[in-house]
Design a protein around this motif. Sequence first.
Motif, PDB file in Angstrom:
ATOM      1  N   VAL A 125      -9.664  -9.034   1.803  1.00 21.32           N
ATOM      2  CA  VAL A 125      -8.819  -8.626   2.920  1.00 21.32           C
ATOM      3  C   VAL A 125      -9.209  -7.224   3.359  1.00 21.32           C
ATOM      4  O   VAL A 125      -9.396  -6.333   2.526  1.00 21.32           O
ATOM      5  N   VAL A 126      -9.324  -7.031   4.675  1.00 21.43           N
ATOM      6  CA  VAL A 126      -9.700  -5.741   5.250  1.00 21.43           C
ATOM      7  C   VAL A 126      -8.535  -5.217   6.069  1.00 21.43           C
ATOM      8  O   VAL A 126      -7.986  -5.938   6.917  1.00 21.43           O
ATOM      9  N   VAL A 127      -8.167  -3.938   5.829  1.00 21.57           N
ATOM     10  CA  VAL A 127      -7.125  -3.256   6.602  1.00 21.57           C
ATOM     11  C   VAL A 127      -7.691  -1.915   7.029  1.00 21.57           C
ATOM     12  O   VAL A 127      -8.160  -1.135   6.195  1.00 21.57           O
ATOM     13  N   ASN A 128      -7.681  -1.649   8.340  1.00 22.49           N
ATOM     14  CA  ASN A 128      -8.206  -0.392   8.872  1.00 22.49           C
ATOM     15  C   ASN A 128      -7.095   0.649   8.985  1.00 22.49           C
ATOM     16  O   ASN A 128      -5.966   0.330   9.387  1.00 22.49           O
ATOM     17  N   PHE A 129      -7.441   1.889   8.630  1.00 18.76           N
ATOM     18  CA  PHE A 129      -6.519   3.015   8.786  1.00 18.76           C
ATOM     19  C   PHE A 129      -7.077   3.952   9.857  1.00 18.76           C
ATOM     20  O   PHE A 129      -8.238   4.360   9.784  1.00 18.76           O
ATOM     21  N   ASP A 130      -6.264   4.288  10.833  1.00 17.34           N
ATOM     22  CA  ASP A 130      -6.644   5.226  11.888  1.00 17.34           C
ATOM     23  C   ASP A 130      -5.570   6.291  11.987  1.00 17.34           C
ATOM     24  O   ASP A 130      -4.381   5.978  12.117  1.00 17.34           O
ATOM     25  N   GLY A 131      -5.985   7.559  11.925  1.00 14.91           N
ATOM     26  CA  GLY A 131      -5.030   8.653  11.971  1.00 14.91           C
ATOM     27  C   GLY A 131      -4.935   9.350  10.632  1.00 14.91           C
ATOM     28  O   GLY A 131      -5.740   9.138   9.718  1.00 14.91           O
ATOM     29  N   THR A 132      -3.916  10.168  10.504  1.00 13.61           N
ATOM     30  CA  THR A 132      -3.728  10.961   9.287  1.00 13.61           C
ATOM     31  C   THR A 132      -2.374  10.638   8.673  1.00 13.61           C
ATOM     32  O   THR A 132      -1.337  10.800   9.325  1.00 13.61           O
ATOM     33  N   PRO A 133      -2.364  10.139   7.440  1.00  9.75           N
ATOM     34  CA  PRO A 133      -1.073   9.845   6.800  1.00  9.75           C
ATOM     35  C   PRO A 133      -0.330  11.138   6.472  1.00  9.75           C
ATOM     36  O   PRO A 133      -0.929  12.164   6.136  1.00  9.75           O
ATOM     37  N   ALA A 134       0.981  11.078   6.554  1.00  7.99           N
ATOM     38  CA  ALA A 134       1.824  12.237   6.219  1.00  7.99           C
ATOM     39  C   ALA A 134       2.144  12.269   4.740  1.00  7.99           C
ATOM     40  O   ALA A 134       2.507  13.315   4.191  1.00  7.99           O
ATOM     41  N   GLY A 135       2.011  11.149   4.076  1.00  6.24           N
ATOM     42  CA  GLY A 135       2.332  11.065   2.660  1.00  6.24           C
ATOM     43  C   GLY A 135       3.649  10.341   2.446  1.00  6.24           C
ATOM     44  O   GLY A 135       4.631  10.556   3.164  1.00  6.24           O
ATOM     45  N   GLY A 136       3.653   9.459   1.475  1.00  8.08           N
ATOM     46  CA  GLY A 136       4.857   8.715   1.173  1.00  8.08           C
ATOM     47  C   GLY A 136       5.010   7.426   1.957  1.00  8.08           C
ATOM     48  O   GLY A 136       5.996   6.701   1.770  1.00  8.08           O
ATOM     49  N   GLU A 137       4.066   7.094   2.876  1.00  5.48           N
ATOM     50  CA  GLU A 137       4.175   5.842   3.639  1.00  5.48           C
ATOM     51  C   GLU A 137       3.985   4.636   2.709  1.00  5.48           C
ATOM     52  O   GLU A 137       3.239   4.687   1.719  1.00  5.48           O
ATOM     53  N   THR A 138       4.641   3.572   3.076  1.00  4.34           N
ATOM     54  CA  THR A 138       4.525   2.311   2.348  1.00  4.34           C
ATOM     55  C   THR A 138       4.339   1.185   3.353  1.00  4.34           C
ATOM     56  O   THR A 138       5.128   1.041   4.286  1.00  4.34           O
ATOM     57  N   ILE A 193       0.863  -1.181   0.000  1.00  8.69           N
ATOM     58  CA  ILE A 193       0.000   0.000   0.000  1.00  8.69           C
ATOM     59  C   ILE A 193       0.902   1.234   0.000  1.00  8.69           C
ATOM     60  O   ILE A 193       1.708   1.425   0.918  1.00  8.69           O
ATOM     61  N   ARG A 194       0.762   2.053  -1.014  1.00  8.29           N
ATOM     62  CA  ARG A 194       1.617   3.235  -1.181  1.00  8.29           C
ATOM     63  C   ARG A 194       0.771   4.492  -1.090  1.00  8.29           C
ATOM     64  O   ARG A 194      -0.153   4.708  -1.885  1.00  8.29           O
ATOM     65  N   PHE A 195       1.102   5.355  -0.101  1.00 11.53           N
ATOM     66  CA  PHE A 195       0.408   6.625   0.058  1.00 11.53           C
ATOM     67  C   PHE A 195       1.097   7.694  -0.783  1.00 11.53           C
ATOM     68  O   PHE A 195       2.339   7.771  -0.842  1.00 11.53           O
TER      69      PHE A 195
END
Length: 418
Positions: free
Chosen positions: A272-285, A231-233
Amino acid sequence: MRISTLQAFSNGVTGLQRNYANAARTQEQISTGNRILTPADDPVASVRLLQLEQQQNVLTQYSDNLTAAKNSLTQEEISLSSANTILQRVRELTVQAGNGALSSKDRASIAAELQEREDELLGLMNTRNARGEYLFAGFQGKTQPFVRQADGSYAYQGDEGQRKIQIASSLDIPISDNGKKTFVNITDAGRLQLAPPGAPGLPGLRVSTPLVQDEVAFSSTPAFPANGIEIRFDTVDPRSYEVHAIPSTGPLATGTVEEDPVKANKLVFRGVVVNFDGTPAGGETVQVVARQVGGVDVQKQGVLDTIAQLRQVLLQAPDSPEGNLQVRDAVALGLTNLDHAMVTLDGVRGEIGARLNIVETTQTDNEDVTLVNKGIQAQLRELDYAEALSRLSFETIILEAAQQSYVKIAGLSLFNKL
């Protein structure tokens, strides 16, 4: 032809003995009800009767085996029914534990009942049969199949054998199911993990442990990539992300993390389920790959371990937003794995029901063959009383006539004529 006095007496005695023997034999047939008293009476029928008796002995053994098979399968079905009832209650408690308004004390009380249900289920999984052998230990009937280890996990000490019993000339039927098949080899919805584990380096974004929620979508074409996904932000728009297979051949899907924290921010990709919590900064992998233990992919998990892991999370999760997220993820995983466990139990119970149907059908066939066998034996062995009584009456007349004639002949002498 000259007949001596000795010869006359000898012939008379021989005739009397023969007639008496015939009458006595007929009388014995009538008293026993059997036409054949010795093999010499009817050699062919005697051989056939011997074969039928041997067949009847085999049918009797099959009847005993059918009774044993029915008792064993019935006991196993009762144990699995009780286990299913326990799992339904555990599922209710799991749903209750997912209430975000619960405090740590509330979760601890739920965990306490889960502990009791866990112990109850362990006792059922270590059930013994009437012979004192463990029902779910495979061929290792004297070995306790399920043991709680020091770290709280469970080990299966039986084998994967399945006992069978012969219930017909060419039919063997299983009368047990090993515990590994029934309670351990259950599809684990948590068989994926984040790489690196815990997704370090994402200070503003929490990524939950991946959950395989839809097994059909996970394995159907196009299936979840064998080597996992990445997963690439986006660096420009941090809330946007792309899903790539490992190794990447281009994006397979895209998504966006919502700004509203109340909304469910989760990736659903091929089951497949993946939960995201919070705020991404950008560029996370973040990579989602198969979970391994000792270099081996983990695909299965026992139902007792599922309950134990959920209980531990309920006891250890703090009263904090992070603790609530841990409970949320544990509840989602627990519910899915409990559903898998109940589906597995239902499958085994369905197999038991099919075997019980075979047992009942075979019992009916066995009884029918037994009746036919006894009928043929009766035809070959049993006496026709009407014919025997008529014959006895006739032989009695002959015997009486022989006795009277013997008396007259014995009284004859040439000296009476002098």
